[in-house]
Design an enzyme around this catalytic site. Structure first.
Site, short mmCIF file in Angstrom:
data_model
loop_
_atom_site.label_atom_id
_atom_site.label_comp_id
_atom_site.label_asym_id
_atom_site.label_seq_id
_atom_site.Cartn_x
_atom_site.Cartn_y
_atom_site.Cartn_z
CG ASP A 1 21.24 -29.08 49.40
OD1 ASP A 1 21.14 -29.88 50.35
OD2 ASP A 1 22.17 -29.14 48.58
CG ASP B 1 25.79 -28.10 50.00
OD1 ASP B 1 25.53 -28.57 51.13
OD2 ASP B 1 25.47 -28.65 48.94
CD GLU B 2 21.54 -29.22 54.36
OE1 GLU B 2 20.59 -29.51 55.07
OE2 GLU B 2 22.52 -29.94 54.21
#
Ligand code: DCP
Ligand code: CA
Length: 404
Positions: free
Chosen positions: A9, A109-110
């Site tokens: 993350d 974003d993960e």
């Protein structure tokens, strides 16, 4: 068995990209204003995210900017570089793909990186995680936090554990021990409201004294049946998560992740009729494949690419899984209209379905209403006829125009 799930993350993602673009912001409280799907700032906006320096003052994602500025008047408001966020995200996931055999991207974003079966090439996953973090820092200029564990849910909590720039390894068998002291809101699926409900249940059943801060361990200590009795299926999911077991939100490893189709146009187009017809054509193909494989998906996503190659997408989670072309198209049409300004020429459109449930396993309560069920039967019959008499045997009227 070993800890072979990695959850990655990015830290304060949009803010980190903004700081990379303007290094004079480094070390300062930075607020990023939210942008609409076209990358334009939203007037009188909301905080999309903020740097960790701003978080010290209580600024948070989702807060109106004026309120965040009251908490931290010296904060600098920036944002709107959506293309840069997408670029950074793509760079990060391609770095992940250098090492991980499977990268399951969850959001911008993960991602979950699946390292199962890689002991012989990667005996030490901590070393790999350090390499990935290092390469992201060097090549993208931002930091990532990583958690490593045997289950997805624990890997996710672990990636959050030492944010920012964190790295946390949870050995096999230590999942419950790791989770036990943490607040329940550290688990995915538990917000403040759910925590309060769990708290009341724990007090009523004399597990904790009133006034004590409850922990994940308190929830884990209840019996599964007891939690199910009070909170139903969702409660079981939370109880499983509290015990470090992957649950309904974190399905175990599966081979196939999504069915999608996209098409680049012969010529850029801003003709809504044409674009919708293309979307329907692609949805037909996706629906057909889902029905053939016996899959139904819970999440629909539509992507468009502009003439300048910028690609944006939007997704919607459905109340129940579907493989019905008509239903998927209905959602896809709405997503397209939300995503696209109706003017800027497009060069590509795409549609995908993910979050699968195998047919027959879909939860009965959610099962289709009468209409949907009939519709699905009809589509299955059309699939059959097309198999026998060729793809053009039955063509919706809207698609006839595409021939041109
Ligand atoms: N985002 C947004 N609006 C929200 C939450 C997030 O626009 N309400 C955007 C901005 C974030 C990005 O999504 O940078 C990723 O969200 P995260 O929840 O992962 O938050 P951050 O990456 O910003 O911070 P953290 O370091 O806590 O992961
Ligand atoms: Ca993040």
């Amino acid at each position: 068995m070993r800890s072979s799930w990695m959850h990655l993350d990015l830290d304060a993602f949009f803010a980190s990209v903004e700081i990379k673009l303007d290094p004079s912001l480094k070390g300062k409280p930075v607020l990023v204003g939210r942008v609409d799907p076209h990358g334009r700032s939203v007037p009188r906006g909301v905080v999309a995210t903020c740097s960790y320096e701003a978080r010290k003052f209580g600024c948070r994602s989702g807060m109106p900017i004026f309120q965040a500025l009251k908490l931290c008047p010296q904060a600098i408001v920036v944002g709107g570089h959506f293309e840069e966020y997408i670029k950074a995200s793509e760079q990060v996931f391609s770095i992940c793909a250098r090492y991980a055999p499977k990268v399951e991207q969850i959001g911008i974003d993960e991602a979950f990186l699946d390292f199962s079966g890689t002991e012989w090439i990667y005996p030490d996953l901590m070393e790999i995680a350090r390499k990935i973090k290092e390469e992201i820092k060097k090549e993208v200029g931002i930091t990532a936090s990583i958690g490593i564990a045997a289950t997805k849910v624990v890997a996710k909590v672990a990636s959050d554990f030492q944010k920012p720039d964190g790295l946390t390894f949870v050995p096999v068998g230590k999942e419950k021990e790791f989770l036990a002291p943490l607040p329940p809101t550290d688990l995915p699926g538990i917000n403040e409201k759910t925590k309060q409900k769990i708290c009341t249940l724990l007090i009523d059943s004399n597990v904790v004294e009133p006034g004590k801060e409850i922990t994940i361990g308190d929830l884990a200590s209840l019996s599964k049946e007891f939690v199910e009795g009070h909170f139903g299926k969702v409660g079981v999911g939370l109880w499983q998560a509290a015990n470090g077991i992957d649950n309904l939100w974190f399905t175990p490893r599966v081979g196939i992740k999504s069915v999608s189709r996209s098409e680049t146009f012969a010529r850029n187009s801003s003709n809504l009729k044409f674009i919708l017809a293309m979307l329907q054509y692609l949805t037909e193909k996706v629906g057909e494949e889902l029905r053939r494989e016996g899959y139904s998906g819970r999440c629909a996503h539509v992507a468009i690419r502009y003439n300048n190659f910028r690609t944006v997408s939007r997704q919607r989670v459905l109340p129940y899984p579907t493989s019905c072309t008509k239903e998927i198209y209905g959602i896809a049409e709405n997503l397209l209209k939300e995503l696209w300004d109706g003017r800027t020429p497009l060069r590509l459109v795409g549609i995908g379905i993910s979050k699968f449930e195998v047919e027959g396993q879909a939860s009965q309560a959610n099962l289709f209403d009468n209409f949907s069920e009939k519709r699905l039967e009809l589509e299955k019959r059309i699939d059959f006829l097309r198999d026998r008499f060729g793809k053009d045997a039955i063509v919706p009227a809207t698609l006839l125009g595409l021939r041109k």
